[in-house]
Enzyme design. Structure first.
Site, PDB file in Angstrom:
ATOM      1  N   HIS A 181       0.690  -0.816   0.373  1.00  0.00           N
ATOM      2  CA  HIS A 181      -0.392  -0.340  -0.010  1.00  0.00           C
ATOM      3  C   HIS A 181       0.890   1.482   0.183  1.00  0.00           C
ATOM      4  O   HIS A 181       2.585   0.634   0.550  1.00  0.00           O
ATOM      5  CB  HIS A 181      -0.980   0.202   1.293  1.00  0.00           C
ATOM      6  CG  HIS A 181      -1.944  -1.043   1.195  1.00  0.00           C
ATOM      7  ND1 HIS A 181      -1.830  -1.638   2.557  1.00  0.00           N
ATOM      8  CD2 HIS A 181      -2.774  -1.115   0.374  1.00  0.00           C
ATOM      9  CE1 HIS A 181      -2.955  -3.161   2.530  1.00  0.00           C
ATOM     10  NE2 HIS A 181      -3.717  -2.888   1.362  1.00  0.00           N
ATOM     11  N   ASP A 227       1.720   1.582   3.335  1.00  0.00           N
ATOM     12  CA  ASP A 227       2.651   0.618   3.683  1.00  0.00           C
ATOM     13  C   ASP A 227       4.970   1.323   3.565  1.00  0.00           C
ATOM     14  O   ASP A 227       5.179   1.038   4.326  1.00  0.00           O
ATOM     15  CB  ASP A 227       2.753  -0.684   3.234  1.00  0.00           C
ATOM     16  CG  ASP A 227       1.884  -1.315   2.988  1.00  0.00           C
ATOM     17  OD1 ASP A 227       1.412  -1.154   5.063  1.00  0.00           O
ATOM     18  OD2 ASP A 227       1.348  -1.937   2.352  1.00  0.00           O
TER      19      ASP A 227
HETATM   20  C1  GLO Z   1      -9.809  -6.668   0.745  1.00  0.00           C
HETATM   21  C2  GLO Z   1      -8.381  -6.974  -0.714  1.00  0.00           C
HETATM   22  C3  GLO Z   1      -6.855  -5.868  -0.131  1.00  0.00           C
HETATM   23  C4  GLO Z   1      -6.103  -5.769  -1.012  1.00  0.00           C
HETATM   24  C5  GLO Z   1      -4.311  -4.582  -0.721  1.00  0.00           C
HETATM   25  C6  GLO Z   1      -4.543  -4.663  -1.852  1.00  0.00           C
HETATM   26  O1  GLO Z   1     -10.008  -7.532   0.306  1.00  0.00           O
HETATM   27  O2  GLO Z   1      -7.897  -7.951  -1.315  1.00  0.00           O
HETATM   28  O3  GLO Z   1      -6.201  -7.046   0.399  1.00  0.00           O
HETATM   29  O4  GLO Z   1      -5.641  -6.560  -1.637  1.00  0.00           O
HETATM   30  O5  GLO Z   1      -5.277  -3.759  -0.124  1.00  0.00           O
HETATM   31  O6  GLO Z   1      -4.796  -3.696  -2.560  1.00  0.00           O
END
Ligand code: GLO
Ligand code: MG
Length: 344
Positions: free
Chosen positions: A50, A53
């Site tokens: 993210h 992150d």
């Molecule tokens: C939630 C998503 C989440 C995304 C992550 C990347 O349901 O799967 O984990 O994959 O935030 O954007």
């Protein structure tokens, strides 16, 4: 276990403290740098991010400060021999995204979502990746009447066009999901994502990130969703995991619920040369809340191992017998061929 030409990745949020909507954390928080040191040990080379992150508290920083912090993270990745796979703008925790990001009814909030996405691009570039993932968490509604679904699509398209104009090289992989946290989200399936890409100024820069659990929540088979994206050359990453029926998004270990469904995902990827496309095999998996801290990365190494073992199963299925049974339309025979092979 050899990677067989595949590159595996996960995001730091997959090593987590175990909080859920009904209970607090059960494990200590692990610093980002400690997590980075785990990747190679677990058999992973790619890191999914993210934006925050990589650059925590980025809303309080200037563009230059954000780029400087992201550049320092890139150095750490290099030191560990890791690669950033993608960066996703986290548009679901700020008070300004309560009613969605790009589709919020408040123009000031929509502007925040776009500004934040441009900073996310800055971070991606500094980390050395051209891939942005769009998990459109709150781009949907709790009640139908609160937003106009046609206008919502146009607003997401406008946001993408603004991002494309800001940077000529980035690509966006939309991660469809039908629900949670919203009652209904606007881009629930692979087909929606690819079709939305067609409305943007450059459809060649919009692809998908298919998550197994999200496809299952939409009542679809993940391997067929992957096949659809592969037919369009749009499968730019995956979020493999598993899901026990139509519940909350469980993010279980890949293959832990339905081994055959996992087998078919590995199979469609391998049959069509996914390993040669430059895309990584991403995992989006949560450790069980009951898992003790010292073994709370097993869900990741196990999922990788299950993928590789299913890869071996896929490559060793008797192709001649398979073809004969298909030609004879003996699908019961084909069923047993697959089951016998999986049972070993
Ligand atoms: C939630 C998503 C989440 C995304 C992550 C990347 O349901 O799967 O984990 O994959 O935030 O954007
Ligand atoms: Mg995901």
């Amino acid at each position: 276990m050899d990677n067989q030409g595949y590159v595996f990745s996960f995001g730091p949020w997959n090593i987590h403290e175990g909080a859920d909507p009904f209970g607090p954390t059960v494990r200590e928080s692990i610093p980002f740098n400690t997590k980075l040191a785990e990747y190679k040990k677990l058999g992973f080379d790619g890191v999914q991010f993210h934006d925050d992150d990589a650059v925590p508290k980025m809303n309080d920083l200037s563009k230059d400060q954000i780029i400087a912090e992201a550049t320092a993270v890139k150095k750490k990745l290099d030191e560990h021999g890791l690669k950033a796979e993608f960066v996703a703008p986290r548009l679901w925790e700020d008070p300004r995204t309560i009613d969605g990001g790009y589709t919020s009814n408040d123009p000031a909030c929509r502007q925040y979502a776009i500004d934040r996405s441009l900073r996310c691009i800055d971070i991606a570039k500094a980390l050395g990746t051209d891939l942005i993932v769009f998990w459109l968490a709150r781009e949907g509604t709790y009640i139908r009447e609160s937003k106009d679904s046609r206008d919502a699509v146009k607003k997401i398209v406008e946001a993408i066009d603004t991002m494309f104009a800001y940077d000529k090289t980035i690509r966006i992989a939309i991660e469809p999901k039908p629900n949670e946290p919203m009652d209904h989200t606007y881009i629930p399936t692979t087909g929606h994502a690819i079709a939305l890409g067609m409305l943007t100024s450059d459809a060649s820069r919009v692809g998908v990130n298919i998550e197994s659990a999200h496809a299952i929540l939409a009542g679809l088979d993940p391997s067929d969703e992957m096949g659809f994206a592969l037919a369009y050359d749009k499968l730019w990453t995956v979020h493999l995991n598993d899901q026990n029926g139509l519940k909350f998004d469980q993010d279980k270990t890949f293959g832990a619920v339905d081994l055959r469904r996992a087998f078919n995902q590995v199979r469609i990827l391998d049959k069509h040369g996914y390993d040669k496309t430059g895309s990584m095999v991403g995992l989006d998996i949560k450790a069980m809340r009951s898992q003790k801290a010292d073994v709370a990365t097993k869900h990741l190494s196990n999922s990788r191992e299950i993928f590789l073992r299913l890869l071996e199963k896929s490559r060793t299925l008797d192709a001649k017998a398979e073809a004969q049974l298909i030609a004879a339309r003996d699908y019961e025979g084909l069923e047993m061929l697959v089951i016998n092979h999986l049972l070993g």
